[in-house]
Design a protein around this motif. Structure first.
Motif, PDB file in Angstrom:
ATOM      1  N   PHE A 236      19.011  -9.263  -4.243  1.00  0.00           N
ATOM      2  CA  PHE A 236      19.157  -7.886  -4.722  1.00  0.00           C
ATOM      3  C   PHE A 236      20.097  -7.101  -3.818  1.00  0.00           C
ATOM      4  O   PHE A 236      21.000  -6.401  -4.281  1.00  0.00           O
ATOM      5  N   HIS A 237      19.892  -7.226  -2.508  1.00  0.00           N
ATOM      6  CA  HIS A 237      20.766  -6.532  -1.571  1.00  0.00           C
ATOM      7  C   HIS A 237      22.209  -7.019  -1.684  1.00  0.00           C
ATOM      8  O   HIS A 237      23.152  -6.226  -1.575  1.00  0.00           O
ATOM      9  N   ASN A 238      22.386  -8.309  -1.922  1.00  0.00           N
ATOM     10  CA  ASN A 238      23.751  -8.820  -2.127  1.00  0.00           C
ATOM     11  C   ASN A 238      24.394  -8.171  -3.346  1.00  0.00           C
ATOM     12  O   ASN A 238      25.574  -7.793  -3.319  1.00  0.00           O
ATOM     13  N   GLN A 239      23.610  -8.044  -4.414  1.00  0.00           N
ATOM     14  CA  GLN A 239      24.142  -7.437  -5.639  1.00  0.00           C
ATOM     15  C   GLN A 239      24.558  -5.980  -5.406  1.00  0.00           C
ATOM     16  O   GLN A 239      25.587  -5.529  -5.901  1.00  0.00           O
ATOM     17  N   VAL A 240      23.769  -5.270  -4.629  1.00  0.00           N
ATOM     18  CA  VAL A 240      24.073  -3.869  -4.362  1.00  0.00           C
ATOM     19  C   VAL A 240      25.312  -3.737  -3.481  1.00  0.00           C
ATOM     20  O   VAL A 240      26.155  -2.854  -3.698  1.00  0.00           O
ATOM     21  N   LEU A 241      25.446  -4.634  -2.512  1.00  0.00           N
ATOM     22  CA  LEU A 241      26.496  -4.471  -1.497  1.00  0.00           C
ATOM     23  C   LEU A 241      27.822  -5.139  -1.836  1.00  0.00           C
ATOM     24  O   LEU A 241      28.870  -4.701  -1.358  1.00  0.00           O
ATOM     25  N   GLU A 242      27.807  -6.192  -2.661  1.00  0.00           N
ATOM     26  CA  GLU A 242      29.011  -7.003  -2.783  1.00  0.00           C
ATOM     27  C   GLU A 242      30.161  -6.326  -3.528  1.00  0.00           C
ATOM     28  O   GLU A 242      31.320  -6.712  -3.351  1.00  0.00           O
TER      29      GLU A 242
END
Length: 592
Positions: free
Chosen positions: A565-571
């Motif tokens: 989830f954090h990857n999706q938000v940050l990428e």
């Protein structure tokens, strides 16, 4: 939690980002689109050469663009209008998902910047918090983004200073125009600007900020080069910088002060309501109204107060919550430091405590190094803690600046949440990972949308328990206090700028609902007065990211991976919140 609805009419074709399969495109079309994006980035650096310097691109280190000139305004308008036309040549259906997002972002960029020209923000070009004369001081210190490694670097800086002084002269012209048209700063803000200007008029060059690079020559410089630069910098400061600041100080202390507004909010200026609506959209990337945001703020303040009551009971304090605020503000046990270095050491210790837990939440971490530094003395009294990004290539570290104006009064109760916000995993992770991306076009690496960027940083504060922090009830109270601080902003910013609140009303509301000192609260309220709408972005963005996390967790159940989830938000880097929501919805659908 109240759901925040986002509508961005300018992002035509946004729904196409949800498609799982995209139409095949010709390589030529893709190359042409990439060229447009790259040209936008390169042209943007020419318009804003300071952005190039902060990104580690040193081609324009000798240029300071006078954004207050008519020539610059015409050039900037043509820039955004021209790229709107170019975007129209690329139909959404012929673009990949990533390209669709880039088109939507660039469309937003052009529209919001063009709308800025419909207002008169350039008639109040100097304030105590946000204006270019403050950032130029950071560069002048020799310890920021402007390099001082070669003789050429020193010479380029002198040329940039000439450009800055032209801007400074134009700033006075614009303020005089503002006096005629009713666009002036409140008197309380003018009072805060004056000592900042006066600090650049000191006659002792060894104490002058702009002389700092001369006191830190690289060892490789010859004595001849040193002598030439010493003479050149002394002349620059004595004959150019000091007189320019003395002239501006005299103007602002006398004529401008006399013309200063008694009102606190932007409603005190012509076109104030329309400008505030623009600022809300610019900073939150939503179409929320001031009334909606004010109501949301009141609800959040009430919710957080109930959580604070639990902490008050946990530590055994018997008075009411307002009394507990006073107790925390003045608790000498929470003011343990005698030297500024101890404050810096404490932040580094917080970092060390959370390191063992960080991989549980993040499987992608930035390579860019990170440092904690004390805010420079010349701006420390009016500054908030802040993060300055590293260079695009990662050679210059990201820096968390913390002001320490009176170390014996420095209260540590909110340090853990502050580190999570300004440093790791807040601004340092979000900005550095964007800059290090090998898939994002360059123009997206330098974008800043406050709703996303500050929303992510405030969301990061809520991760403290998962990262092994907030074991001390006062630090947990500090986290709630930091969230309350941002909830209060929704109330007082809209109060000041849309409901006729005075500076004193806003200060009192804050004192009644948070544990910050009166001096700190006063600086904060004046910050909101200087830049209407910016303070709204934190809570609006945080609530949206929280909402999306809960939505994903509920929908995916056991399949939900917080790291992904954090990857999706940050990428995807900094994006308007509507695009982030669309992306997470697509991710949920693909993984359900």
């Amino acid at each position: 939690m109240k759901k925040i609805t986002i509508v961005l009419a300018v992002l035509v074709g946004l729904q196409s980002c949800k498609q799982e399969a995209k139409k095949e495109e010709s390589p030529n079309l893709s190359e042409e689109f990439a060229e447009v994006l790259n040209n936008y980035y390169e042209d943007g650096l020419k318009l804003n050469p300071i952005n190039a310097t902060t990104a580690g691109d040193h081609r324009y280190n000798d240029v300071f663009a006078n954004a207050l000139s008519d020539e610059y305004t015409a050039k900037a308008k043509a820039h955004f209008e021209g790229y709107k036309v170019k975007l129209a040549n690329f139909p959404i259906e012929n673009l990949t998902e990533s390209e669709q997002m880039s088109k939507a972002i660039l469309a937003w960029e052009c529209d919001i910047n063009l709308n800025e020209f419909n207002h008169n923000a350039n008639l109040t070009p100097i304030d105590q918090m946000w204006s270019p004369n403050l950032f130029i001081g950071q560069l002048a210190s020799g310890s920021s983004a402007q390099p001082f490694n070669t003789v050429e670097d020193y010479e380029k800086w002198m040329k940039r200073v000439d450009g800055f002084l032209a801007w400074l002269s134009s700033a006075e012209d614009k303020m005089r125009e503002g006096m005629e048209k009713g666009h002036v700063l409140p008197k309380s803000l003018i009072k805060k600007v004056l000592p900042q200007l006066e600090s650049q008029t000191v006659q002792d060059l060894d104490q002058h900020l702009f002389y700092s690079p001369i006191k830190n020559f690289p060892e490789s410089f010859s004595e001849e080069d040193k002598a030439k630069l010493v003479e050149a910098y002394q002349t620059m400061i004595k004959d150019k910088i000091i007189p320019a600041y003395e002239k501006l100080h005299a103007f602002m202390a006398n004529e401008y002060m006399d013309a200063g507004r008694e009102s606190s909010g932007i409603q005190g200026e012509p076109d104030g309501d329309a400008y505030y609506a623009h600022q809300i959209k610019k900073y939150t990337t939503t179409n929320m109204t001031a009334d909606e945001i004010h109501e949301l703020g009141l609800n959040e303040v009430a919710r957080i107060r109930s959580e604070m009551e639990k902490i008050k009971e946990q530590v055994g304090f018997e008075g009411d919550l307002k009394a507990f605020f006073d107790y925390v503000r003045n608790n000498k046990e929470l003011m343990p430091f005698t030297e500024p270095k101890q404050v810096i050491d404490n932040f580094n210790a917080i970092h060390d405590r959370m390191k063992p837990q960080i991989e549980k939440l993040f499987d992608v971490k930035p390579k860019t190094p990170f440092e904690v530094r004390r805010t420079e003395t010349f701006r420390e009294k009016s500054a908030s803690a802040e993060y300055n990004p590293g260079s695009l290539d990662g050679t210059r570290p990201g820096i968390f600046y913390t002001p320490i104006p009176e170390v014996t009064k420095y209260n540590v109760y909110s340090d853990e949440s502050l580190f999570l916000h300004e440093a790791i995993p807040g601004h340092h992770y979000q900005i550095s990972l964007t800059q290090e991306s090998d898939v994002l076009p360059k123009f997206r690496k330098l974008l800043w949308y406050s709703g996303y960027g500050e929303g992510w940083a405030l969301y990061s504060e809520s991760l403290g328990t998962e990262l092994g922090l907030y074991t001390d009830p006062y630090q947990l109270f500090g986290m709630l206090g930091a969230e309350m601080h941002r909830a209060i902003r929704l109330v007082v910013d809209t109060g000041l700028h849309s409901k006729g609140w005075t500076r004193e009303q806003a200060i009192q509301y804050s004192l009644d609902n948070e544990a910050e000192s009166e001096a700190s609260i006063t600086s904060e309220i004046e910050r909101y007065m200087a830049n209407p709408g910016q303070a709204l972005s934190y809570k609006i963005g945080q609530l949206k990211i929280r909402e999306l996390r809960k939505k994903a967790s509920d929908a995916l159940g056991d399949k939900f991976d917080i790291r992904q989830f954090h990857n999706q938000v940050l990428e995807t880097g900094c994006v308007p919140l509507a695009l982030l929501e669309d992306k997470i919805n697509t991710w949920i659908k693909e993984n359900s």
